[in-house]
Scaffold this motif. Structure first.
Motif, short mmCIF file in Angstrom:
data_model
loop_
_atom_site.label_atom_id
_atom_site.label_comp_id
_atom_site.label_asym_id
_atom_site.label_seq_id
_atom_site.Cartn_x
_atom_site.Cartn_y
_atom_site.Cartn_z
N GLU A 11 0.84 -1.19 0.00
CA GLU A 11 0.00 0.00 0.00
C GLU A 11 0.88 1.25 0.00
O GLU A 11 0.66 2.19 -0.78
CB GLU A 11 -0.92 0.00 1.22
CG GLU A 11 -1.88 1.18 1.30
CD GLU A 11 -2.87 1.22 0.15
OE1 GLU A 11 -3.19 2.33 -0.32
OE2 GLU A 11 -3.33 0.15 -0.30
N LEU A 12 1.89 1.27 0.87
CA LEU A 12 2.78 2.43 0.94
C LEU A 12 3.61 2.59 -0.33
O LEU A 12 4.03 3.70 -0.67
CB LEU A 12 3.68 2.32 2.16
CG LEU A 12 2.97 2.37 3.53
CD1 LEU A 12 3.99 2.24 4.66
CD2 LEU A 12 2.18 3.67 3.69
N LYS A 14 2.59 2.53 -3.18
CA LYS A 14 1.85 3.33 -4.17
C LYS A 14 2.31 4.79 -4.18
O LYS A 14 2.08 5.52 -5.14
CB LYS A 14 0.35 3.31 -3.85
CG LYS A 14 -0.35 1.98 -4.01
CD LYS A 14 -1.82 2.16 -3.64
CE LYS A 14 -2.60 0.86 -3.65
NZ LYS A 14 -4.00 1.08 -3.20
N CYS A 15 2.95 5.21 -3.08
CA CYS A 15 3.39 6.60 -2.96
C CYS A 15 4.42 6.93 -4.05
O CYS A 15 5.41 6.21 -4.20
CB CYS A 15 3.99 6.84 -1.58
SG CYS A 15 4.73 8.48 -1.36
N ILE A 42 6.63 7.49 5.05
CA ILE A 42 6.55 6.36 4.13
C ILE A 42 7.95 5.95 3.67
O ILE A 42 8.27 4.76 3.60
CB ILE A 42 5.66 6.72 2.92
CG1 ILE A 42 4.19 6.79 3.36
CG2 ILE A 42 5.82 5.69 1.80
CD1 ILE A 42 3.25 7.32 2.29
N GLU A 64 -4.55 11.48 3.07
CA GLU A 64 -5.26 10.54 2.21
C GLU A 64 -6.18 11.26 1.23
O GLU A 64 -6.31 10.86 0.07
CB GLU A 64 -6.08 9.56 3.06
CG GLU A 64 -5.22 8.61 3.88
CD GLU A 64 -6.05 7.58 4.63
OE1 GLU A 64 -7.18 7.30 4.20
OE2 GLU A 64 -5.56 7.08 5.66
N CYS A 67 -3.99 12.76 -1.58
CA CYS A 67 -3.10 11.88 -2.33
C CYS A 67 -3.71 11.47 -3.68
O CYS A 67 -4.74 10.80 -3.74
CB CYS A 67 -2.81 10.62 -1.51
SG CYS A 67 -1.73 9.44 -2.37
N SER A 69 -2.55 9.29 -5.67
CA SER A 69 -2.32 7.86 -5.89
C SER A 69 -3.23 6.98 -5.03
O SER A 69 -3.19 5.76 -5.14
CB SER A 69 -0.86 7.51 -5.60
OG SER A 69 0.01 8.23 -6.43
N VAL A 71 -3.16 6.45 -1.75
CA VAL A 71 -2.50 5.69 -0.69
C VAL A 71 -3.35 5.72 0.59
O VAL A 71 -3.70 6.79 1.07
CB VAL A 71 -1.10 6.25 -0.37
CG1 VAL A 71 -0.47 5.49 0.79
CG2 VAL A 71 -0.21 6.19 -1.60
N TYR A 73 -2.93 5.71 3.72
CA TYR A 73 -1.82 5.95 4.64
C TYR A 73 -2.11 5.43 6.05
O TYR A 73 -1.30 4.72 6.65
CB TYR A 73 -1.51 7.45 4.68
CG TYR A 73 -0.55 7.88 5.75
CD1 TYR A 73 0.82 7.87 5.52
CD2 TYR A 73 -1.01 8.29 7.00
CE1 TYR A 73 1.72 8.27 6.51
CE2 TYR A 73 -0.13 8.68 7.99
CZ TYR A 73 1.22 8.67 7.74
OH TYR A 73 2.09 9.06 8.73
#
Length: 337
Positions: A11-12, A14-15, A42, A64, A67, A69, A71, A73
């Motif tokens: 998940e992280l 994706k940053c 991250i 969030e 973001c 993307s 993420v 978070y």
């Protein structure tokens, strides 16, 4: 690395380090340090390095919403935080409002740094309200702090709802402090306990960040203002001018619109502050364990409140109300009933 952590790391990952999160993050806004930004935290997880930034996160999750993307978070970063013994003790106290009341009595006689910090915010407290109608059909969930620090709000909400429903007050904790501060597994157990307790009942929560968290845990819960608006319950008229603080987690699930709708139905005049969901400075138990950053965040929030020229502040989240009391007169919408 366990399966859960592997998924959270994905998940992280994706940053893309774009920086859209920076100016919405309260700790970055006041420090201008990448260490105290979402993407900095991250990066620390990705590199497997120890970083104070993981502990200075307020867990407001405003990043969030910013973001591009997507993420998640909060969901991911909560797996990498670890509660120490002092935080675990604080969490256990919050789980039992009766114990919280007893603990505040003890802290009132103490001069320890933690006690002094608590006394800056908590000026008064009462035992939690114990109330249950026979064959109650609606559970009122005050939230841990509301139960003892804002008992008068709980009483007003209870008396109002009793005009239409048979009510039981359910005193307890939603598990958000645990989830945010390094006890994710215990938070999930608390959610399961609540699921069993709420079964077959309409549940109305007085603390909107609690409402948001419980919903994200899959529980069917109304926020107080949401319930009043959706059920079209009658409201008194109030000639009052207010500014509205939007609790951070409540903003993520769209609850704050109901607070404004309820206020408008009551005839209140709303003067909007700049960036109303900017963190208040409390952050659950953050104000206890990160006092300097908490103060600086609260000062920034105070500037936004002061710019409205309005003294009356509406807050539907208990910890936020404690922090906002430094800047004006704070009311829950239930206080206006």
């Amino acid at each position: 690395m366990g399966v859960g952590l592997e998924l959270d790391k994905l998940e992280l990952d994706k940053c893309v380090h774009c920086g859209f999160c920076l100016e919405v993050c309260p700790t970055y806004v006041i420090t201008r340090s990448e260490v105290h930004s979402p993407r900095g935290r991250i990066l620390a997880v990705r590199l497997g390095v120890k970083s104070e930034g993981l502990e200075t996160c307020v867990f407001c999750r405003r990043c969030e919403a910013a973001c591009p993307s997507g993420v998640e978070y909060g969901k991911a970063i909560s797996s990498y935080r670890r509660a120490d013994a002092t935080k675990k003790l604080a969490h256990r106290i919050l789980e039992n409002p009766g114990l919280l009341y007893a603990s505040l009595k003890v802290y009132s006689r103490s001069s320890s740094p933690i006690a002094l910090r608590i006394k800056e915010f908590v000026k008064s407290y009462q035992p939690p309200l114990q109330y249950k109608d026979e064959n109650a059909e609606l559970l009122l969930f005050p939230g841990c702090l509301n139960s003892v620090v804002y008992r008068s709000t709980v009483e007003k909400a209870t008396n109002y709802l009793r005009r239409f429903y048979k009510v039981e007050v359910y005193n307890g904790c939603c598990g958000l402090p645990h989830y945010a501060e390094g006890e994710k597994e215990r938070a999930l157990k608390i959610a399961e306990k609540l699921r069993e307790a709420f079964k077959g009942k309409v549940v109305v929560s007085l603390s909107s960040n609690c409402t948001a968290h419980m919903r994200e845990m899959g529980l069917d819960v109304f926020d107080f203002a949401e319930f009043v608006v959706k059920k079209n319950l009658p409201l008194p008229q109030r000639e009052i001018t207010v500014t509205v603080h939007d609790p951070c987690h409540a903003s993520l699930v769209g609850l704050n619109k109901y607070t404004r709708e309820m206020l408008k139905r009551m005839g209140a005049k709303i003067v909007e502050m700049e960036d109303p969901s900017f963190e208040c400075g409390a952050g659950g138990t953050y104000f206890i364990f990160n006092p300097e950053l908490s103060r600086r965040i609260a000062e920034e929030k105070g500037r936004k409140v002061k710019a409205t020229g309005v003294e009356n502040i509406i807050s539907t989240n208990q910890a936020c109300s404690l922090a906002l009391s430094l800047h004006g007169k704070v009311f829950h919408v239930a206080d206006l009933l």
